[in-house]
Design a protein around this motif. Structure first.
Motif, PDB file in Angstrom:
ATOM      1  N   ARG A  84      51.302  18.280  29.210  1.00 27.23           N
ATOM      2  CA  ARG A  84      51.221  16.822  29.323  1.00 27.23           C
ATOM      3  C   ARG A  84      51.587  16.136  28.015  1.00 27.23           C
ATOM      4  NH1 ARG A  84      44.657  16.861  30.166  1.00 27.23           N
ATOM      5  NH2 ARG A  84      44.194  18.221  28.413  1.00 27.23           N
ATOM      6  N   TYR A 222      37.053  21.548  24.547  1.00 31.65           N
ATOM      7  CA  TYR A 222      37.874  22.372  23.636  1.00 31.65           C
ATOM      8  C   TYR A 222      37.033  22.796  22.447  1.00 31.65           C
ATOM      9  CZ  TYR A 222      41.889  20.161  25.932  1.00 31.65           C
ATOM     10  OH  TYR A 222      42.800  19.701  26.836  1.00 31.65           O
ATOM     11  N   SER A 224      38.524  24.181  20.042  1.00 27.85           N
ATOM     12  CA  SER A 224      39.477  23.968  18.952  1.00 27.85           C
ATOM     13  C   SER A 224      39.298  22.608  18.277  1.00 27.85           C
ATOM     14  CB  SER A 224      40.910  24.098  19.461  1.00 27.85           C
ATOM     15  OG  SER A 224      41.166  23.119  20.452  1.00 27.85           O
ATOM     16  N   ASN A 225      38.820  21.631  19.036  1.00 25.39           N
ATOM     17  CA  ASN A 225      38.719  20.294  18.447  1.00 25.39           C
ATOM     18  C   ASN A 225      37.565  20.163  17.461  1.00 25.39           C
ATOM     19  OD1 ASN A 225      40.932  19.484  19.864  1.00 25.39           O
ATOM     20  ND2 ASN A 225      39.807  18.408  21.461  1.00 25.39           N
ATOM     21  N   TYR A 237      42.832  12.253  15.339  1.00 26.84           N
ATOM     22  CA  TYR A 237      43.215  13.126  16.442  1.00 26.84           C
ATOM     23  C   TYR A 237      42.271  12.926  17.620  1.00 26.84           C
ATOM     24  CZ  TYR A 237      44.877  17.546  18.524  1.00 26.84           C
ATOM     25  OH  TYR A 237      45.436  18.507  19.333  1.00 26.84           O
ATOM     26  N   GLU A 349      45.264  28.619  16.640  1.00 24.22           N
ATOM     27  CA  GLU A 349      44.114  28.505  17.544  1.00 24.22           C
ATOM     28  C   GLU A 349      44.376  29.289  18.828  1.00 24.22           C
ATOM     29  OE1 GLU A 349      42.119  24.474  16.172  1.00 24.22           O
ATOM     30  OE2 GLU A 349      43.684  24.063  17.614  1.00 24.22           O
ATOM     31  N   TYR A 406      41.283  27.323  31.361  1.00 20.17           N
ATOM     32  CA  TYR A 406      42.007  26.878  30.183  1.00 20.17           C
ATOM     33  C   TYR A 406      40.949  26.887  29.089  1.00 20.17           C
ATOM     34  CZ  TYR A 406      44.369  23.511  27.021  1.00 20.17           C
ATOM     35  OH  TYR A 406      44.924  22.871  25.930  1.00 20.17           O
ATOM     36  N   TYR A 507      48.065  26.486  19.779  1.00 23.28           N
ATOM     37  CA  TYR A 507      48.275  25.321  18.919  1.00 23.28           C
ATOM     38  C   TYR A 507      47.609  25.589  17.579  1.00 23.28           C
ATOM     39  CZ  TYR A 507      44.616  24.659  22.520  1.00 23.28           C
ATOM     40  OH  TYR A 507      43.632  24.854  23.440  1.00 23.28           O
ATOM     41  N   GLY A 544      49.306  20.646  18.665  1.00 24.62           N
ATOM     42  CA  GLY A 544      48.937  20.809  20.068  1.00 24.62           C
ATOM     43  C   GLY A 544      49.636  19.833  20.994  1.00 24.62           C
ATOM     44  N   TRP A 545      50.660  19.146  20.481  1.00 27.96           N
ATOM     45  CA  TRP A 545      51.437  18.216  21.316  1.00 27.96           C
ATOM     46  C   TRP A 545      52.918  18.410  20.997  1.00 27.96           C
ATOM     47  CZ3 TRP A 545      48.802  15.786  25.009  1.00 27.96           C
ATOM     48  CH2 TRP A 545      47.430  15.542  24.809  1.00 27.96           C
TER      49      TRP A 545
HETATM   50  N1  LYS Z   1      47.412  19.027  23.904  1.00 27.74           N
HETATM   51  C1  LYS Z   1      46.495  19.987  24.449  1.00 27.74           C
HETATM   52  C2  LYS Z   1      46.042  19.547  25.817  1.00 27.74           C
HETATM   53  O1  LYS Z   1      46.462  18.523  26.288  1.00 27.74           O
HETATM   54  C3  LYS Z   1      45.282  20.156  23.612  1.00 27.74           C
HETATM   55  C4  LYS Z   1      45.376  20.810  22.352  1.00 27.74           C
HETATM   56  C5  LYS Z   1      44.043  20.876  21.682  1.00 27.74           C
HETATM   57  C6  LYS Z   1      44.165  21.397  20.345  1.00 27.74           C
HETATM   58  N2  LYS Z   1      42.961  21.287  19.551  1.00 27.74           N
HETATM   59  O2  LYS Z   1      45.254  20.191  26.434  1.00 27.74           O
END
Ligand code: LYS
Length: 578
Positions: A84, A222, A224-225, A237, A349, A406, A507, A544-545
């Protein structure tokens, strides 16, 4: 480059620009170099460069990997990688709409009254957060008890802003960049430190305590965040990408159509993509007029080739960079050199995605619809599956597709021993060991009334099939999360663990105590005397994007390759980052 190189030997190939990595940053750079305008500088790169892209895998797209045209799943797309983007991500948005002319769809997040949250054994709906009397099983201060995790994230960020004398409210990336490195902390062990010197975990702990941290990590979907990454990067972010009513978009037909579209434009402009080609090493060249000699390995037959170029773009993440032989003028074989330190400035990550396709049976509805009236969107849990997304039913409604898990960071480890035997990128399917593992362990696709086993087996070689034990663990958790006894066995599955080589993670995140702006600019050209460049998502400020990858690539092309802004399709004043 002559197309004839495409098959067979590439020994002696010459190209002005060699790009290694056919993910979106490599493909984008290749296409821009062939289609864009260069400023009038005496740079050799102003005259129609030849450009070649090399990728060690047998496909393009890197960490974008869509499941489409799957037998029995007509009209529904699954994503094993990126899935996305957001409207304010202007390069992605304009590329997709104006250049590639793909059809954009809303990426459904579902109904807050229906989708489930299952944390510490308590099952509820997102809409329950904030209701009077609502409590979670987390031992939180009254101030935070029952609150939506987004509200807590927002309160943390706002507190930092206010104590630093700044207003709360929305800020774009440029405005954040102007203040984020001067924000400092004002209490606790990190008092007096600027935010970039503080880990986000450390900061959250100081704000809301350990249990508050556990809650927002679990409920925020997440891990990761909330790892201990750079707080100055984490704050914008979180505010921009995850907290609140964020509207996500996706692409009809699969998210990796962005990669395919770019690859097509690149080829039409005269570029060539070489698959199954791994960069082993590079050196200065004195055999001909090209500046560099690259040593390339064919990952299919192990043959090695020497090719020549004048500029080298390493469009790859941290782990892939670390897999290149480091005995060369750039990496110098040492650990303490600036480049190595800067490569280590980001954390790869781990992330893992598992897709499952179900037979909808007689009522021709996905089980989540018939059992729980869920149409779309996602559910969240602290179980190792962490998130699932209801991707939907096929056009004929015979089957449906679920992103059954996920998850990222430590939960990826839960799935590791359940995976197929680890034999690298191109595992040797004929080895005795592999066969034994498959026979004992594999989840064999099952025929249904609408798709045959042969049809399924034909495509199953393109994707990793989840072994039976992985499927069973997953079903167990899906049942627990949904509070549903009967979930049918899937008739086919696919999974990807992005922690594996050469990705080193789905990511990345910046470590604390790095000056991110300086490292970003450093990476675009680590040695000012050499035409070697690093680009991609890993060293971007939107990790991550895909937008992170695009912004870094575009910044590199304008700054290091003297390219003009792509004004035909992108606003000239769009901020590309530091
Ligand atoms: N962009 C990724 C998503 O939409 C998330 C990445 C998270 C990285 N910390 O799921």
């Amino acid at each position: 480059m002559p197309k004839s190189y495409k098959q067979g030997s590439i020994q002696g190939l010459t190209t002005d620009v060699a790009i290694v990595g056919a993910g979106v940053s490599g493909l984008y750079s290749g296409w821009r170099l062939l289609s864009g305008y260069f400023k009038e500088t005496p740079d050799y790169r102003t005259s129609n460069p030849s450009v070649s892209i090399f990728d060690m895998s047998n496909r393009i797209g890197g960490r974008l990997f869509s499941i489409k045209n799957y037998p029995g799943l007509d009209g529904v797309v699954g994503e094993l990688g990126g899935m996305r983007f957001m409207e304010h991500q202007k390069i992605a948005n304009s590329l997709i709409n104006k250049v590639l002319k793909l059809t954009v769809l809303d990426f459904p997040m579902g109904d807050k009254n229906k989708n489930l949250i299952y944390l510490r054994g308590q099952r509820f709906h997102e809409s329950d957060y904030g209701k009077s009397g609502f409590k979670t099983n987390y031992n939180l201060d009254n101030k935070w008890q029952g609150k939506h995790p987004d509200e807590i994230f927002t309160a943390i960020v706002n507190d930092v802003l206010i104590k630093n004398g700044y207003s709360t409210g929305a800020r774009n990336r440029k405005e954040w960049d102007e203040i984020k490195s001067i924000l400092s902390y004002y209490q606790g062990p990190d008092k007096g430190q600027t935010l970039e010197n503080i880990g986000f975990w450390n900061l959250i702990n100081d704000q809301v305590g350990n249990e508050g941290y556990n809650f927002i990590s679990d409920a925020g979907a997440y891990f990761s965040n909330t790892i201990n990454w750079n707080s100055a990067e984490a704050m914008p972010y979180m505010m921009g990408d995850f907290v609140g009513d964020v509207k996500y978009k996706t692409i009809e037909g699969g998210f990796d159509m962005i990669a395919e579209g770019l690859a097509k434009l690149f080829s039409e402009a005269g570029g060539t993509i070489y698959n199954s080609k791994q960069l082993l090493n590079f050196s200065h060249n004195d055999l001909n007029s090209f500046k560099y000699k690259l040593l390339i390995r064919d990952t299919k037959d192990n043959d090695e080739y020497e090719i020549y170029c004048n500029s080298l773009i390493l469009a790859m993440p941290r782990r892939a960079l670390e897999l290149i032989n480091d005995h060369n003028f750039l990496f110098k074989g040492g650990e303490d050199i600036e480049l190595k330190k800067n490569i280590r400035s980001v954390i790869g990550e781990p992330s893992f995605k598992l897709l499952m396709a179900f037979d909808n049976g007689k009522n021709r509805l996905p089980w989540w619809k018939s059992e729980l009236d869920i149409d779309e969107g996602r559910s969240i849990t602290d179980l190792p599956m962490r998130q699932c997304y209801y991707f939907g039913a096929a056009k004929d409604r015979n089957a449906s597709l679920l992103l059954a898990s996920y998850n990222d960071m430590r939960t990826v480890d839960f799935w590791k021993p359940l995976e197929l035997p680890d034999q690298g990128m191109s595992y040797k399917k004929n080895s005795v060991h592999f066969k034994k593992m498959i026979d004992n362990n594999s989840f064999v696709p099952k025929a249904t009334s609408f798709v045959t086993k042969e049809e399924l087996e034909k495509v199953s070689k393109f994707y990793k099939q989840a072994p039976k034990r992985m499927v069973d663990h997953s079903l167990f958790q899906l049942k627990e999360l949904h509070g549903v006894e009967n979930i049918p066995d899937p008739f086919t599955t696919m999974y990807e663990n992005w922690s594996d080589d050469p990705y080193g993670g789905g990511y990345h995140a910046w470590k604390a105590r790095y000056d991110v702006g300086s490292v970003m600019s450093y990476m675009r050209r680590p040695m000012k005397t050499e035409n070697v460049h690093i680009c991609g998502e890993a060293y971007s400020d939107q990790q991550g994007w895909i937008e992170g990858a695009f912004c870094v690539a575009e910044r590199m092309l304008q700054q290091e390759f003297a390219m003009c802004k792509p004004s035909e399709w992108l606003d000239d004043d769009y901020y590309l980052g530091r």
